[in-house]
Design an enzyme around this catalytic site. Structure first.
Site, PDB file in Angstrom:
ATOM      1  N   VAL A 294       0.957  -1.141  -0.109  1.00 54.51           N
ATOM      2  CA  VAL A 294       0.066  -0.014  -0.019  1.00 54.51           C
ATOM      3  C   VAL A 294       0.944   1.023  -0.098  1.00 54.51           C
ATOM      4  CG1 VAL A 294      -2.151  -1.136   1.014  1.00 54.51           C
ATOM      5  CG2 VAL A 294      -0.234  -0.067   2.754  1.00 54.51           C
ATOM      6  N   SER A 295       0.341   2.023  -0.605  1.00 54.59           N
ATOM      7  CA  SER A 295       0.995   3.387  -1.061  1.00 54.59           C
ATOM      8  C   SER A 295       1.426   4.550   0.214  1.00 54.59           C
ATOM      9  CB  SER A 295       0.666   3.984  -1.928  1.00 54.59           C
ATOM     10  OG  SER A 295       0.929   3.170  -3.153  1.00 54.59           O
ATOM     11  N   THR A 296       0.343   4.675   1.031  1.00 55.51           N
ATOM     12  CA  THR A 296       0.465   5.371   2.318  1.00 55.51           C
ATOM     13  C   THR A 296       0.069   4.821   3.557  1.00 55.51           C
ATOM     14  OG1 THR A 296      -2.095   5.943   1.991  1.00 55.51           O
ATOM     15  CG2 THR A 296      -0.666   7.256   0.404  1.00 55.51           C
TER      16      THR A 296
END
Length: 120
Positions: free
Chosen positions: A8-10
């Site tokens: 996941v990016s954040t």
């Protein structure tokens, strides 16, 4: 052995959905990078995962964009897996290099990648 990789990016996002999907397809171990953009090359869980894989193992991701930072990066990783005798599966795109259709799809991805590289 079946391995999974989730990213996941954040920090606000959760990888739970990806982990559940990977567990449902019987991945024995799931490596997860959280809060890391795909644009960064520093993805420690992915590096550990790739180092763990042996001939005959398989790597599954929920979606292709979870694995590669770019088309070039994705092709490099997939080529490395193939050379090492590791199969690959993407759940969302229904790519599975164990199947004839998946192998054909992989060949087409490589052709497109080569064409893109020749234009750069």
């Amino acid at each position: 052995m079946k391995y999974g990789y989730a990213r996941v990016s954040t920090d606000d996002q959760k990888a739970d959905m990806q982990r559940v999907a990977l567990t449902k397809v019987e991945c024995t171990k799931v490596f997860t990078d959280e809060g890391l953009s795909g644009a960064t090359s520093n993805r420690p869980a992915l590096l550990r995962c790739l180092k763990t894989l042996d001939r005959g193992d398989s790597l599954t991701v929920w979606k292709l964009d979870r694995l590669g930072r770019s088309l070039r990066d994705l092709i490099t990783i997939l080529d490395d897996l193939k050379e090492r005798g590791v199969s690959f599966r993407s759940l969302t795109e229904a790519i599975d290099t164990h199947t004839p259709t998946g192998r054909a799809m992989r060949s087409e991805e490589r052709r497109v990648g080569k064409e893109c590289r020749s234009r750069w």
